[in-house]
Enzyme design. Structure first.
Site, short mmCIF file in Angstrom:
data_model
loop_
_atom_site.label_atom_id
_atom_site.label_comp_id
_atom_site.label_asym_id
_atom_site.label_seq_id
_atom_site.Cartn_x
_atom_site.Cartn_y
_atom_site.Cartn_z
NE ARG A 230 -3.97 -1.53 -0.26
CZ ARG A 230 -4.28 -2.39 -0.76
NH1 ARG A 230 -3.32 -2.51 -1.71
NH2 ARG A 230 -5.41 -3.25 -1.14
CG HIS A 278 -2.88 -0.19 -7.17
ND1 HIS A 278 -3.36 0.14 -5.81
CD2 HIS A 278 -3.06 -1.44 -6.82
CE1 HIS A 278 -3.21 0.37 -4.93
NE2 HIS A 278 -3.57 -1.23 -5.80
#
Length: 315
Positions: A230, A278
């Site tokens: 993350r 991502h």
């Protein structure tokens, strides 16, 4: 009984089509304009639900996260405390993450960025290389994805270790556990991979102090970082400063705060940073929908939900 998608930033038509394909008898609805009577909705699948949406469903029984992590759901301050949350843990998702980690470990190991630059400049540069056994890879976060990545890297000949809250018994993979063993884990690691869940304890863990504790004994003389966990786990300014000071050899970053990564971020143009959008473990709609639909069936049969989230831990 109805099922609701809450996907403010995703192509909801793609997901509804996938769900109707794998569960044609399911009453599929979408937020915000296709909710119908909210009293009918017993299940929802969400990513970044706006505050108040989940709370507005009076008969909701289960919340499904459409990713391996649940921080995008837990950040909703109005989230009801009494509704179980489940997360996706599918072999397809795990396989995609393992591909990404292995790809980028190998890219740094085989110095592919250097080869790409030499090709652009038409330079024939037969530089020395090293064997996989000469590189120590350390994975933070030894859940399903971390374990699978560790096994594949082990099979390629890398010296692999994992760090997690509790000790893991994985053949050929050294295990470190807890805060007391964190520094020892860092000291033996040439390539640091983060697959940690997003929790307050892991926020900012990839910082200058952490980088300075990593091994300097590897073939590149400075460590490498790969973060596919993350974005909130990395301190971007510290990574850039460490790169410029020679304390860090290179970095691959797939996650950021904020996302998308702003065009003005220096991470885009730094010569030793690889930026990916991502995409390490993209969710395949049909595969994920099949997983969600099966969890709904399990719940309606009175069986235990698969991959139930511990809210106290955050995963």
């Amino acid at each position: 009984m109805a099922f609701l998608f809450v996907l403010p930033t995703w192509p909801v038509d793609v997901w509804t089509a996938a769900m109707k394909k794998v569960a044609p008898d399911l009453d599929v609805r979408v937020w915000p304009d296709g909710m119908g009577n909210v009293d009918d909705i017993e299940y929802c699948a969400a990513w970044l639900p706006p505050p108040g949406v989940v709370k507005s469903l009076p008969n909701l029984k289960v919340i499904m996260s459409l990713g391996a992590g649940v921080d995008a759901i837990l950040k909703d301050p109005t989230l009801p405390d009494n509704i179980p949350i489940v997360r996706v843990n599918d072999p397809d998702l795990t396989g995609r993450m393992t591909e990404y980690i292995v790809l980028h470990v190998l890219m740094h190991h085989r110095q592919q960025r250097r080869i790409d630059e030499n090709q652009k400049k038409k330079v024939w540069d037969s530089f020395p290389t090293h064997a996989a056994k000469d590189l120590s890879v350390g994975i933070m976060g030894m859940g399903v994805m971390g374990t699978d990545s560790a096994l594949r890297l082990r099979d390629l000949g890398f010296r692999v270790a994992g760090w997690s809250r509790g000790r893991k018994e994985i053949p050929g993979v050294e295990s470190f556990a807890g805060e007391a063993e964190f520094d020892a884990f860092l000291a033996r690691t040439d390539v640091l991979v983060s697959l940690l869940p997003a929790t307050p304890e892991t926020d900012g863990i990839i910082n200058r102090a952490t980088i300075r504790k990593l091994s300097r004994k590897g073939p590149f003389g400075a460590p490498i970082i790969i973060n596919a966990g993350r974005g909130r786990q990395q301190v971007a300014d510290d990574i850039l400063a460490a790169l410029d000071a020679g304390e860090l050899h290179a970095a691959t970053l797939d996650v950021f705060v904020p996302e998308p990564l702003p065009p003005e971020s220096p991470l885009w143009t730094h010569p030793r940073v690889t930026v990916t959008p991502h995409c390490a473990a993209d969710s395949d709609p049909e595969t994920i929908c099949a997983y969600v639909a099966e969890n709904i069936r399990r719940h309606r049969r009175g069986e235990r939900l698969d991959n139930l989230v511990d809210r106290a831990r955050g995963y």
